[in-house]
Design a protein around this motif. Structure first.
Motif, PDB file in Angstrom:
ATOM      1  N   LEU A 177       3.660  -3.437   3.487  1.00 42.45           N
ATOM      2  CA  LEU A 177       3.777  -2.420   4.532  1.00 42.45           C
ATOM      3  C   LEU A 177       4.848  -2.797   5.541  1.00 42.45           C
ATOM      4  N   ALA A 178       4.984  -4.089   5.844  1.00 40.47           N
ATOM      5  CA  ALA A 178       6.039  -4.542   6.753  1.00 40.47           C
ATOM      6  C   ALA A 178       7.414  -4.267   6.156  1.00 40.47           C
ATOM      7  N   CYS A 179       7.560  -4.478   4.853  1.00 38.75           N
ATOM      8  CA  CYS A 179       8.840  -4.206   4.195  1.00 38.75           C
ATOM      9  C   CYS A 179       9.165  -2.715   4.218  1.00 38.75           C
ATOM     10  N   LEU A 180       8.166  -1.879   3.972  1.00 39.32           N
ATOM     11  CA  LEU A 180       8.396  -0.437   4.025  1.00 39.32           C
ATOM     12  C   LEU A 180       8.760  -0.001   5.435  1.00 39.32           C
ATOM     13  N   TRP A 181       8.099  -0.584   6.414  1.00 42.02           N
ATOM     14  CA  TRP A 181       8.363  -0.229   7.810  1.00 42.02           C
ATOM     15  C   TRP A 181       9.812  -0.550   8.187  1.00 42.02           C
ATOM     16  N   GLN A 182      10.339  -1.644   7.668  1.00 44.12           N
ATOM     17  CA  GLN A 182      11.720  -2.022   7.937  1.00 44.12           C
ATOM     18  C   GLN A 182      12.709  -1.049   7.311  1.00 44.12           C
ATOM     19  N   ARG A 183      12.292  -0.368   6.250  1.00 42.56           N
ATOM     20  CA  ARG A 183      13.171   0.590   5.571  1.00 42.56           C
ATOM     21  C   ARG A 183      13.224   1.924   6.307  1.00 42.56           C
ATOM     22  N   LEU A 184      12.320   2.152   7.250  1.00 40.37           N
ATOM     23  CA  LEU A 184      12.288   3.413   7.988  1.00 40.37           C
ATOM     24  C   LEU A 184      13.300   3.419   9.133  1.00 40.37           C
ATOM     25  N   ARG A 185      13.986   4.527   9.280  1.00 42.57           N
ATOM     26  CA  ARG A 185      14.856   4.723  10.430  1.00 42.57           C
ATOM     27  C   ARG A 185      13.997   5.042  11.663  1.00 42.57           C
ATOM     28  N   ARG A 186      14.590   4.915  12.837  1.00 38.42           N
ATOM     29  CA  ARG A 186      13.857   5.266  14.059  1.00 38.42           C
ATOM     30  C   ARG A 186      13.458   6.738  14.014  1.00 38.42           C
ATOM     31  N   GLY A 187      12.220   6.983  14.370  1.00 33.92           N
ATOM     32  CA  GLY A 187      11.680   8.331  14.270  1.00 33.92           C
ATOM     33  C   GLY A 187      11.134   8.659  12.901  1.00 33.92           C
ATOM     34  N   GLY A 188      11.270   7.724  11.948  1.00 38.73           N
ATOM     35  CA  GLY A 188      10.831   7.967  10.584  1.00 38.73           C
ATOM     36  C   GLY A 188       9.318   7.937  10.433  1.00 38.73           C
ATOM     37  N   MET A 189       8.851   8.467   9.311  1.00 37.99           N
ATOM     38  CA  MET A 189       7.419   8.620   9.063  1.00 37.99           C
ATOM     39  C   MET A 189       6.997   7.846   7.819  1.00 37.99           C
ATOM     40  N   LEU A 190       5.958   7.048   7.981  1.00 33.50           N
ATOM     41  CA  LEU A 190       5.282   6.418   6.844  1.00 33.50           C
ATOM     42  C   LEU A 190       4.013   7.218   6.598  1.00 33.50           C
ATOM     43  N   ALA A 191       3.964   7.917   5.470  1.00 34.11           N
ATOM     44  CA  ALA A 191       2.830   8.773   5.142  1.00 34.11           C
ATOM     45  C   ALA A 191       1.997   8.109   4.061  1.00 34.11           C
ATOM     46  N   LEU A 192       0.746   7.824   4.373  1.00 35.57           N
ATOM     47  CA  LEU A 192      -0.142   7.107   3.465  1.00 35.57           C
ATOM     48  C   LEU A 192      -1.332   7.978   3.093  1.00 35.57           C
ATOM     49  N   MET A 193      -1.791   7.801   1.872  1.00 33.56           N
ATOM     50  CA  MET A 193      -2.979   8.528   1.432  1.00 33.56           C
ATOM     51  C   MET A 193      -3.919   7.523   0.770  1.00 33.56           C
ATOM     52  N   THR A 194      -5.101   7.348   1.344  1.00 34.36           N
ATOM     53  CA  THR A 194      -6.103   6.436   0.800  1.00 34.36           C
ATOM     54  C   THR A 194      -7.462   6.818   1.373  1.00 34.36           C
ATOM     55  N   LYS A 195      -8.508   6.666   0.594  1.00 29.26           N
ATOM     56  CA  LYS A 195      -9.849   6.955   1.096  1.00 29.26           C
ATOM     57  C   LYS A 195     -10.256   5.894   2.116  1.00 29.26           C
ATOM     58  N   LEU A 196     -10.964   6.317   3.158  1.00 31.75           N
ATOM     59  CA  LEU A 196     -11.325   5.410   4.242  1.00 31.75           C
ATOM     60  C   LEU A 196     -12.790   4.976   4.168  1.00 31.75           C
ATOM     61  N   VAL A 197     -13.018   3.736   4.538  1.00 27.27           N
ATOM     62  CA  VAL A 197     -14.374   3.212   4.655  1.00 27.27           C
ATOM     63  C   VAL A 197     -15.084   3.943   5.795  1.00 27.27           C
ATOM     64  N   ILE A 198     -16.288   4.399   5.533  1.00 27.01           N
ATOM     65  CA  ILE A 198     -17.054   5.126   6.540  1.00 27.01           C
ATOM     66  C   ILE A 198     -18.120   4.236   7.174  1.00 27.01           C
ATOM     67  N   SER A 199     -18.925   3.559   6.338  1.00 31.91           N
ATOM     68  CA  SER A 199     -20.003   2.729   6.857  1.00 31.91           C
ATOM     69  C   SER A 199     -20.440   1.742   5.783  1.00 31.91           C
ATOM     70  N   THR A 200     -21.166   0.723   6.202  1.00 33.57           N
ATOM     71  CA  THR A 200     -21.695  -0.262   5.268  1.00 33.57           C
ATOM     72  C   THR A 200     -22.669   0.387   4.290  1.00 33.57           C
ATOM     73  N   ASP A 201     -23.513   1.267   4.763  1.00 36.51           N
ATOM     74  CA  ASP A 201     -24.507   1.913   3.907  1.00 36.51           C
ATOM     75  C   ASP A 201     -23.845   2.727   2.799  1.00 36.51           C
ATOM     76  N   ARG A 202     -22.791   3.432   3.132  1.00 38.58           N
ATOM     77  CA  ARG A 202     -22.138   4.293   2.149  1.00 38.58           C
ATOM     78  C   ARG A 202     -21.225   3.506   1.209  1.00 38.58           C
ATOM     79  N   PHE A 203     -20.813   2.325   1.632  1.00 35.39           N
ATOM     80  CA  PHE A 203     -19.891   1.526   0.828  1.00 35.39           C
ATOM     81  C   PHE A 203     -20.503   1.186  -0.534  1.00 35.39           C
TER      82      PHE A 203
END
Length: 217
Positions: free
Chosen positions: A142-168
């Motif tokens: 992610l640090a390498c990708l961030w360095q490839r972005l120009r100022r004002g650039g957007m890193l768009a990520l898609m991943t499911k998020l952890v909600i809670s221990t019970d649901r995990f």
């Protein structure tokens, strides 16, 4: 055994959960949950698992899925922007959607399009859909990708998020053996602070990090 967080390199890591295949641990600092390296597939095993996926350029369901990232991203981009589809897989449909709106999109995938020249250029946006949960060293990548972005650039990520221990424990996302990192809202707030990024949750599993230009590149 002591583990180090693959995102923030912190060593204050707690046991989180264990199933019959592997264990999961959580970082005390960035809250990311990860699978230790001894449970990771080999590159050949990982590649073979990806080959089982049946996504195609003509798949309407796949198009609808990617559009949840593409639609808000297209609203945010300036005309004729330069972008990178990182981890595009063998069917780079998202790049096709974005290019259809007039943007120029380079492709990179470790197994299917390993054109490392694409990782040396600078971009107005970088997309990584269903990618970061597969990364053994997400902090570095992610640090390498961030360095490839120009100022004002957007890193768009898609991943499911952890909600809670019970649901995990019953979460389908951890059944995929190639999924080794699991992010949460808390993790992305930590990451945005570290990057000096403007954070936006465009959907339940779509995260935008904008390079504001306040912090050094």
């Amino acid at each position: 055994m002591t583990y180090e967080c693959p995102l923030c390199r912190h060593t204050a890591v707690q046991f989180y959960y264990r199933d019959k295949f592997r264990s999961y641990h959580q970082c005390d600092r960035c809250a990311m949950i990860f699978v230790p390296s001894e449970y990771h597939l080999t590159p050949d095993e990982e590649h073979a698992y990806y080959d089982l996926h049946e996504n195609s350029m003509e798949d309407e369901g796949y198009h609808r899925f990617l559009s949840r990232c593409a639609a808000p991203l297209l609203d945010a981009l300036s005309p004729a922007s330069d972008g990178l589809d990182f981890g595009c897989g063998p069917a780079p449909l998202l790049a096709k959607i974005l290019a259809g709106d007039g943007h120029r999109v380079e492709l990179y995938d470790r197994y299917y399009i390993p054109t490392t020249d694409a990782l040396k250029k600078s971009y107005d946006f970088i997309v990584a859909t269903e990618v970061i949960e597969h990364l053994a060293a997400p902090g570095e990548e992610l640090a390498c990708l961030w360095q490839r972005l120009r100022r004002g650039g957007m890193l768009a990520l898609m991943t499911k998020l952890v909600i809670s221990t019970d649901r995990f424990a019953s979460w389908h996302y951890i059944r995929d053996p190639t999924h080794i990192c699991f992010f949460s809202v808390q993790t992305f707030h930590w990451l945005a602070q570290q990057l000096g990024a403007e954070l936006q949750f465009a959907d339940s599993d779509v995260i935008f990090l904008r390079k504001s230009g306040i912090y050094p590149e």
